[in-house]
Design a protein around this motif. Structure first.
Motif, PDB file in Angstrom:
ATOM      1  N   UNK A  10      27.163 -15.952 -46.306  1.00  0.00           N
ATOM      2  CA  UNK A  10      26.462 -17.232 -46.089  1.00  0.00           C
ATOM      3  C   UNK A  10      26.501 -17.683 -44.636  1.00  0.00           C
ATOM      4  N   UNK A  11      25.981 -16.850 -43.769  1.00  0.00           N
ATOM      5  CA  UNK A  11      25.894 -17.158 -42.343  1.00  0.00           C
ATOM      6  C   UNK A  11      24.446 -17.548 -42.061  1.00  0.00           C
ATOM      7  N   UNK A  12      24.247 -18.653 -41.342  1.00  0.00           N
ATOM      8  CA  UNK A  12      22.863 -19.037 -41.025  1.00  0.00           C
ATOM      9  C   UNK A  12      22.112 -17.897 -40.366  1.00  0.00           C
ATOM     10  N   UNK A  20      22.309 -19.622 -49.552  1.00  0.00           N
ATOM     11  CA  UNK A  20      23.150 -20.820 -49.559  1.00  0.00           C
ATOM     12  C   UNK A  20      22.292 -22.082 -49.658  1.00  0.00           C
ATOM     13  N   UNK A  21      21.183 -22.132 -48.897  1.00  0.00           N
ATOM     14  CA  UNK A  21      20.309 -23.297 -48.960  1.00  0.00           C
ATOM     15  C   UNK A  21      19.644 -23.419 -50.327  1.00  0.00           C
ATOM     16  N   UNK A  22      19.279 -22.316 -50.935  1.00  0.00           N
ATOM     17  CA  UNK A  22      18.698 -22.358 -52.283  1.00  0.00           C
ATOM     18  C   UNK A  22      19.738 -22.876 -53.271  1.00  0.00           C
ATOM     19  N   UNK A  23      20.973 -22.394 -53.164  1.00  0.00           N
ATOM     20  CA  UNK A  23      22.050 -22.859 -54.030  1.00  0.00           C
ATOM     21  C   UNK A  23      22.305 -24.352 -53.810  1.00  0.00           C
ATOM     22  N   UNK A  36      12.657 -28.515 -41.288  1.00  0.00           N
ATOM     23  CA  UNK A  36      13.096 -28.716 -39.911  1.00  0.00           C
ATOM     24  C   UNK A  36      14.617 -28.630 -39.806  1.00  0.00           C
ATOM     25  N   UNK A  37      15.323 -29.259 -40.748  1.00  0.00           N
ATOM     26  CA  UNK A  37      16.788 -29.218 -40.730  1.00  0.00           C
ATOM     27  C   UNK A  37      17.297 -27.813 -41.013  1.00  0.00           C
ATOM     28  N   UNK A  38      16.680 -27.138 -41.973  1.00  0.00           N
ATOM     29  CA  UNK A  38      17.094 -25.771 -42.284  1.00  0.00           C
ATOM     30  C   UNK A  38      16.834 -24.857 -41.090  1.00  0.00           C
ATOM     31  N   UNK A  39      15.702 -25.029 -40.447  1.00  0.00           N
ATOM     32  CA  UNK A  39      15.390 -24.227 -39.267  1.00  0.00           C
ATOM     33  C   UNK A  39      16.367 -24.472 -38.138  1.00  0.00           C
ATOM     34  N   UNK A  43      18.684 -21.761 -36.379  1.00  0.00           N
ATOM     35  CA  UNK A  43      18.615 -21.577 -34.930  1.00  0.00           C
ATOM     36  C   UNK A  43      19.997 -21.689 -34.299  1.00  0.00           C
ATOM     37  N   UNK A  44      20.777 -22.679 -34.735  1.00  0.00           N
ATOM     38  CA  UNK A  44      22.133 -22.847 -34.193  1.00  0.00           C
ATOM     39  C   UNK A  44      23.002 -21.638 -34.525  1.00  0.00           C
ATOM     40  N   UNK A  45      22.888 -21.119 -35.734  1.00  0.00           N
ATOM     41  CA  UNK A  45      23.647 -19.923 -36.107  1.00  0.00           C
ATOM     42  C   UNK A  45      23.247 -18.727 -35.271  1.00  0.00           C
ATOM     43  N   UNK A  46      21.949 -18.582 -35.027  1.00  0.00           N
ATOM     44  CA  UNK A  46      21.459 -17.482 -34.190  1.00  0.00           C
ATOM     45  C   UNK A  46      21.982 -17.629 -32.766  1.00  0.00           C
TER      46      UNK A  46
END
Length: 66
Positions: A10-12, A20-23, A36-39, A43-46
């Protein structure tokens, strides 16, 4: 096999991050999280992963030079 396991973590920005977001949406009773929040989270994880790659690369090159 190793790639499949790593990708499911569960890493962005990986498939596990999307799972994880679906769960999370299921737990919230079907309420969607704004794209926008999910993106932004992906982006922060990347960005963090790229910073980690740069740090490891720097130390690898520094070790080869010395």
């Amino acid at each position: 096999m190793n790639l499949a396991i790593f990708n499911a973590l569960p890493i962005p920005m990986l498939d596990g991050g999307r799972m994880f977001f679906v769960f999370l949406e299921i737990v919230r009773g079907g309420r969607r999280i704004s794209p926008e929040k999910e993106g932004l989270v992906h982006f922060a994880g990347f960005a963090l992963m790229m910073v980690g790659v740069l740090i490891v690369t720097y130390f690898d090159i520094a070790r080869l030079v010395t």
